[in-house]
Design a protein around this motif. Structure first.
Motif, PDB file in Angstrom:
ATOM      1  N   GLN A   1       0.867  -1.185   0.000  1.00 44.29           N
ATOM      2  CA  GLN A   1       0.000   0.000   0.000  1.00 44.29           C
ATOM      3  C   GLN A   1       0.910   1.245   0.000  1.00 44.29           C
ATOM      4  OE1 GLN A   1      -3.248   0.280  -0.202  1.00 44.29           O
ATOM      5  NE2 GLN A   1      -3.327   2.499   0.155  1.00 44.29           N
ATOM      6  N   LEU A   2       0.829   2.033  -1.066  1.00 42.40           N
ATOM      7  CA  LEU A   2       1.739   3.185  -1.171  1.00 42.40           C
ATOM      8  C   LEU A   2       1.247   4.383  -0.390  1.00 42.40           C
ATOM      9  CD1 LEU A   2       2.871   3.194  -4.907  1.00 42.40           C
ATOM     10  CD2 LEU A   2       3.900   2.068  -2.932  1.00 42.40           C
ATOM     11  N   LEU A   3       2.183   5.163   0.105  1.00 43.08           N
ATOM     12  CA  LEU A   3       1.843   6.458   0.708  1.00 43.08           C
ATOM     13  C   LEU A   3       1.347   7.381  -0.395  1.00 43.08           C
ATOM     14  CD1 LEU A   3       4.868   6.586   3.134  1.00 43.08           C
ATOM     15  CD2 LEU A   3       2.460   6.568   3.808  1.00 43.08           C
TER      16      LEU A   3
ATOM     17  N   PRO B   1      12.589  18.861   6.336  1.00 42.38           N
ATOM     18  CA  PRO B   1      12.055  17.995   5.288  1.00 42.38           C
ATOM     19  C   PRO B   1      10.969  17.068   5.813  1.00 42.38           C
ATOM     20  CG  PRO B   1      14.084  17.075   6.115  1.00 42.38           C
ATOM     21  CD  PRO B   1      13.902  18.396   6.827  1.00 42.38           C
ATOM     22  N   SER B   2      10.076  16.684   4.937  1.00 42.31           N
ATOM     23  CA  SER B   2       9.190  15.559   5.225  1.00 42.31           C
ATOM     24  C   SER B   2       9.716  14.345   4.482  1.00 42.31           C
ATOM     25  CB  SER B   2       7.765  15.869   4.772  1.00 42.31           C
ATOM     26  OG  SER B   2       7.192  16.851   5.605  1.00 42.31           O
ATOM     27  N   GLY B   3       9.346  13.192   4.942  1.00 45.19           N
ATOM     28  CA  GLY B   3       9.793  11.983   4.270  1.00 45.19           C
ATOM     29  C   GLY B   3       9.213  10.754   4.918  1.00 45.19           C
ATOM     30  N   GLN B   4       9.640   9.608   4.418  1.00 45.09           N
ATOM     31  CA  GLN B   4       9.165   8.351   4.988  1.00 45.09           C
ATOM     32  C   GLN B   4       9.919   8.074   6.279  1.00 45.09           C
ATOM     33  OE1 GLN B   4       8.755   4.875   2.606  1.00 45.09           O
ATOM     34  NE2 GLN B   4       7.792   5.969   0.870  1.00 45.09           N
TER      35      GLN B   4
ATOM     36  N   PRO C   1       6.193   2.600   7.063  1.00 50.21           N
ATOM     37  CA  PRO C   1       6.546   4.016   7.171  1.00 50.21           C
ATOM     38  C   PRO C   1       5.326   4.928   7.056  1.00 50.21           C
ATOM     39  CG  PRO C   1       6.947   3.244   4.955  1.00 50.21           C
ATOM     40  CD  PRO C   1       6.483   2.044   5.737  1.00 50.21           C
ATOM     41  N   THR C   2       5.480   6.140   7.583  1.00 47.05           N
ATOM     42  CA  THR C   2       4.500   7.206   7.449  1.00 47.05           C
ATOM     43  C   THR C   2       5.196   8.369   6.749  1.00 47.05           C
ATOM     44  OG1 THR C   2       3.549   6.505   9.531  1.00 47.05           O
ATOM     45  CG2 THR C   2       2.959   8.720   8.789  1.00 47.05           C
ATOM     46  N   PHE C   3       4.469   9.139   5.956  1.00 41.99           N
ATOM     47  CA  PHE C   3       5.055  10.347   5.375  1.00 41.99           C
ATOM     48  C   PHE C   3       4.773  11.497   6.327  1.00 41.99           C
ATOM     49  CE2 PHE C   3       5.264  14.066   2.612  1.00 41.99           C
ATOM     50  CZ  PHE C   3       6.467  13.828   1.953  1.00 41.99           C
TER      51      PHE C   3
END
Lengths: 435, 435
Positions: free
Chosen positions: A298-300, B188-191, B203-205
């Motif tokens: 499941q992609l972000l 920055p935002s990221g996983q 992961p969460t963004f």
């Protein structure tokens, strides 16, 4: 689909029919080393500087006169920066100019003087790097290759790391190592483990013994962003693409294997990366859209695409030519594989690369990572074909190889079909003069 | 050693005495955004374009008139390309011009008109990136940091990989992310893995929660090489160095931790790298040579240096300023460490980087990797101070931090002593507007 007919004779199998019209940087017999933009048409090349100065664009009123200087530049960066709508206008206009039933015969078809000056046989021209590359990033989106390489470098159970299906893994490459097709590739020396079994931590400085290819697609950007901003999927990531090239990310497997933990490859990669000379526009590849490989993760949302057909079905092939005793060579096609064998599309790579605010620039080059299929005969690296150098690869003329030897030549081709292709991405291996 | 006296008033504690004379790119109150070269002297900056156009270099006959245009360029690349002997000639000439007992008083000391035009109070000038950076490579030569980080990311028994003492480990960085001191740093935002314990692969963004600094020295090159050639230790590696800057390789630890296997960091690093504005020449640092940390591994000959004192003893410091309720800030000096805490020198990094034939270019930037000492108070990253985010770092004004919060400002300084230093390398953290 048959490509539109031209008044210029274009061989039937040409990559450069009117359906294509890619862009490149050339010097010509007449340009005295002065670089300028050009397009290939069949076996000819149109010098866009001379064409423009000869009023070739006079019927394209939407391209302002002052914008036409982009074709006199030594790179395509300024042309790229004009954006996709302009690239497409210019492409469509040039298709019209070369069309058999052109509405503008006076521009070139019946303009013998300009034809003579601007439309040259291919052998009277020479290609240079199409773009000034600010930064080059190489991804790892070919999941079949990633699995195979991971199995060999680590083990099959841990071939793909947990992050692999969540994000397009990639690393920053070395822009200074990118060269145009035909540039000699000099075998690098570096730290290698000559006897991994018995001396697993005692390197020797020696010429690479595991010189490999990586069959990739490259993607040039036509948009710049400021630090702290991003290019979003389904919005500006796709329109940030100028076009595509073939790419051979030459790899020194023995150097890479010893150096790459924990910060990734450095000298295993930075001695040469060869690209094909003509940048093929997304509009030329539109008929060849194909679905990516299925990703069950499941992609972000910043990576979710509205459509699945965001890669292309281009038949990539790899020819390996081994020098023979007569000064000729035996050529074997060792790979034939569709470029659609990717888990991630270029728009996804762009969206991910910029998601944290990394500044992207016109002329940046992204690589797909090695493209392999699942079958023998579809592998994009010798590492995979030779199972990590353990197995000989059988070639024409009784030749065998595990990795490349001096004098070997590797040529990539990419044919989408219907007169759209990439030409050649080729390089010959030379011994380093310092060895 | 007391720096030579000047007719210009230079504060005693200045980094920019006559013993220094570093180079940078400035715009001034009068230059209307036109960039040019400059040097800092005490609290003043000399506009080298105006100085040169005002015949300031007329007594330096070895610098050809046509070469003086390098000072009018928007980057120092052309000046750098002139090579170390020329840099040193210019530096020595400027020392003479500013010396109390100058042989050329008519050039500037007694030339009120030129003084007014070319010698400006620092606050009437603004710095820009000194070089156009072709490629940027970040090494990992600070062995104390590498050990600490390896212990936290992996475990103390495997903190340093077997290759670490055999070669300077490094990775290609992102040139487009390099910014000048004072540029806002956008989180920055990221996983990231919000709950590493319970969901180690989901992961969460989200905006980075572990925003960190890396205290580094940066090194700019002044030589270009062709693909397939190299810069050799004890020969051309040292003379390929233009000069040094301070560098903060801002790092998003949570993004980096999830993404970095197996190809190294990408988005964990490419959102910003800040450098100090003035490039300090090797000749200015010559009195501060120091020995590298001992490496017990037998080095391969391409990395063996004739002398051990190939790093510098510069006192690097890190100030962390936390905003207070009155709009001011509480500043704590969280680190003070010698820049000599390196296992590898820059000449070794250069020799290694180019050993496989990688093309190096004038303007390339190399980073040392994070510099830490062995004691508390000598650590070059918050990762180490907070033991991977487990422990609060106590600061002035009852403040605590594990990693950086929005509004925090980090300032690096580097003082070699005797009037030679680097000025500031500073950045303030801002929330991303897209969060």
């Amino acid at each position: 689909m048959t490509p539109p007919k031209s008044w210029l004779s274009i061989p039937e199998q040409s990559d450069f029919s009117l359906a294509n019209i890619p862009f490149g940087i050339i010097e010509t017999k007449y340009s005295s080393r002065d670089k300028r933009a050009g397009i290939p048409i069949g076996n000819h090349v149109l010098d866009l500087k001379v064409f423009s100065e000869g009023n070739g664009f006079s019927k394209l009123s939407s391209l302002a006169t002052e914008q036409r200087s982009v074709f006199s530049q030594p790179t395509l960066n300024e042309f790229a920066a004009l954006g996709q709508p302009t690239h497409n206008l210019v492409r469509e206009y040039l298709q019209e100019v070369f069309s058999e039933s052109t509405s503008y015969p006076e521009i070139l078809k019946e303009n013998e003087a300009l034809k003579k000056e601007a439309l040259l046989p291919k052998h009277e021209t020479k290609n240079h790097l199409p773009m000034q590359i600010g930064d080059y990033t190489d991804f790892y989106a070919g999941v079949n290759h990633a699995f195979n390489a991971g199995s060999l470098f680590r083990d099959p159970a841990n071939a793909l790391n947990p992050n692999y299906t969540h994000l397009p893994v990639g690393y920053h490459g070395r822009a200074s190592s990118v060269v145009i097709s035909g540039t000699p590739v000099i075998r690098p020396s570096g730290q290698i483990l000559l006897d991994q079994q018995n001396s697993p931590t005692t390197p020797t400085f020696a010429p690479c013994r595991a010189l490999d290819i990586e069959l990739e697609m490259g993607c040039f950007l036509c948009k710049s962003t400021a630090l702290g901003t991003s290019l979003r999927i389904n919005k500006d990531a796709e329109t940030a693409i100028f076009g595509y090239v073939l790419m051979n990310d030459w790899s020194a497997r023995d150097i890479q294997r010893w150096e790459y933990v924990p910060l990734g490859p450095l000298n295993g990669k930075n001695f040469a990366t060869t690209i094909s000379p003509w940048v093929v526009l997304p509009s030329a590849l539109e008929p060849f859209r194909a679905k990516k490989l299925e990703n069950k993760t499941q992609l972000l949302s910043y990576l979710k695409e509205y459509r699945e057909d965001t890669v292309y079905d281009i038949t990539l092939s790899v020819d390996l030519t081994i020098p023979d005793e007569d000064g000729g060579g035996d050529t074997t096609t060792i790979t034939r594989v569709s470029s659609s064998n990717l888990l991630w599309s270029f728009p996804q790579m762009i969206a991910h690369h910029s998601a944290g605010g990394c500044a992207m620039n016109v002329g940046d080059l992204l690589g797909s990572g090695t493209i392999s299929g699942k079958e023998a005969g579809e592998l994009g690296s010798l590492l995979e074909m030779s199972e990590g150098g353990k197995k000989e690869i059988r070639l024409a003329g009784m030749n065998m190889r595990k990795y490349l030897l001096d004098g070997d030549t590797v040529t990539f081709r990419g044919a989408a079909g219907d007169g759209v292709g990439f030409g050649e991405c080729t390089g010959k291996i030379y011994m380093s003069s310092s060895n």
